[in-house]
Scaffold this active site. Structure first.
Site, PDB file in Angstrom:
ATOM      1  N   HIS A 154     -11.708  23.106  22.737  1.00 15.66           N
ATOM      2  CA  HIS A 154     -12.034  22.951  24.156  1.00 15.66           C
ATOM      3  C   HIS A 154     -10.784  22.909  25.032  1.00 15.66           C
ATOM      4  O   HIS A 154     -10.866  23.070  26.247  1.00 15.66           O
ATOM      5  CB  HIS A 154     -12.849  21.665  24.346  1.00 15.66           C
ATOM      6  CG  HIS A 154     -13.977  21.774  25.320  1.00 15.66           C
ATOM      7  ND1 HIS A 154     -14.537  22.982  25.717  1.00 15.66           N
ATOM      8  CD2 HIS A 154     -14.679  20.822  25.982  1.00 15.66           C
ATOM      9  CE1 HIS A 154     -15.520  22.747  26.570  1.00 15.66           C
ATOM     10  NE2 HIS A 154     -15.626  21.456  26.749  1.00 15.66           N
ATOM     11  N   ASN A 161     -15.723  17.986  32.411  1.00  9.72           N
ATOM     12  CA  ASN A 161     -16.922  18.007  33.263  1.00  9.72           C
ATOM     13  C   ASN A 161     -16.637  17.819  34.746  1.00  9.72           C
ATOM     14  O   ASN A 161     -17.511  18.072  35.570  1.00  9.72           O
ATOM     15  CB  ASN A 161     -17.917  16.938  32.808  1.00  9.72           C
ATOM     16  CG  ASN A 161     -18.420  17.183  31.405  1.00  9.72           C
ATOM     17  OD1 ASN A 161     -18.095  18.179  30.782  1.00  9.72           O
ATOM     18  ND2 ASN A 161     -19.216  16.266  30.909  1.00  9.72           N
ATOM     19  N   ASP A 165     -11.885  28.031  27.439  1.00 10.58           N
ATOM     20  CA  ASP A 165     -12.452  28.424  26.154  1.00 10.58           C
ATOM     21  C   ASP A 165     -13.843  29.025  26.345  1.00 10.58           C
ATOM     22  O   ASP A 165     -14.522  28.728  27.324  1.00 10.58           O
ATOM     23  CB  ASP A 165     -12.544  27.195  25.232  1.00 10.58           C
ATOM     24  CG  ASP A 165     -13.458  26.112  25.796  1.00 10.58           C
ATOM     25  OD1 ASP A 165     -13.168  25.617  26.903  1.00 10.58           O
ATOM     26  OD2 ASP A 165     -14.470  25.779  25.153  1.00 10.58           O
ATOM     27  N   ASN A 167     -19.193  23.560  31.047  1.00 13.40           N
ATOM     28  CA  ASN A 167     -19.235  22.467  32.027  1.00 13.40           C
ATOM     29  C   ASN A 167     -18.045  22.444  32.981  1.00 13.40           C
ATOM     30  O   ASN A 167     -18.186  22.032  34.132  1.00 13.40           O
ATOM     31  CB  ASN A 167     -19.377  21.116  31.319  1.00 13.40           C
ATOM     32  CG  ASN A 167     -20.759  20.935  30.722  1.00 13.40           C
ATOM     33  OD1 ASN A 167     -21.741  21.474  31.233  1.00 13.40           O
ATOM     34  ND2 ASN A 167     -20.837  20.209  29.630  1.00 13.40           N
TER      35      ASN A 167
END
Length: 194
Positions: free
Chosen positions: A19, A66, A91, A112
């Site tokens: 991530h 997020n 990513d 997100n």
């Protein structure tokens, strides 16, 4: 003036996870440009550089994935940027590890960080470079996959992707997204008989 933001999660525990591909890419870009992203502003780490004469701010939001849009939108407001002046590195599970794909605009694709940026900047008309991290292994959840370190077989592929991304960023800043897409997006193979 351009803003290039790599997306990821702050903290040692997330440092080498899939991530955090955006963080890895923007750090590598900073290294190639002879700087490091260490100044703190807008709840992000930032560095000011020039790419082929163009003033660029490199950014790593410290908001967790997020809420990436919060930091990005503060910089956008400060510099009075248009969406096309933003470039996001992130990513993407829908792309095999070791490949990149440039997009001029588009939805979040379930990411997100991108979802947050769309919400905060008020639209999806900003370019991004998607860094392939591949699909989860059988039995793995999406969360397990993105928060796991790269497998030993994926590490060289990710390094290759990030190396390829660097000239793509330079092309996007200097010559625009369309040329970068033509040069650096994977070419679709023509089917037999065409």
């Amino acid at each position: 003036m351009k803003l290039i933001a790599g997306l990821g999660n702050p903290g040692k525990e997330y440092e080498k996870t899939r991530h955090n591909s955006g963080f890895l890419a923007v750090d590598k870009l900073a290294e190639k440009l002879g700087t490091s992203i260490t100044s703190e502003k807008w709840n992000a780490l930032v560095a000011s550089v020039r790419i082929n004469g163009e003033q660029v701010t490199l950014m790593k939001p410290l908001t967790y994935m997020n809420e990436s849009g919060s930091a990005v939108s503060q910089a956008v407001k400060f510099y009075k940027l248009q969406p096309e002046d933003i470039l996001i590195l992130h990513d993407d599970m829908d792309i095999p590890a070791g490949m990149i794909r440039i997009r001029k605009k588009g939805g979040s694709g379930g990411h997100n960080g991108i979802k947050s940026i769309i919400a905060h900047v008020g639209g999806e008309n900003f370019p991004r470079i998607r860094i392939g991290i591949g699909r989860p292994l059988s039995g793995w959840s999406v969360i397990d996959h993105v928060l796991a370190p790269f497998s030993s077989e994926d590490i060289p592929h990710i390094r290759t992707a990030i190396e390829m991304l660097l000239p793509a960023v330079s092309t996007m800043v200097t010559n625009g997204v369309d040329l970068a897409m033509t040069r650096y997006n994977p070419q679709k193979k023509k089917s037999e008989g065409q």
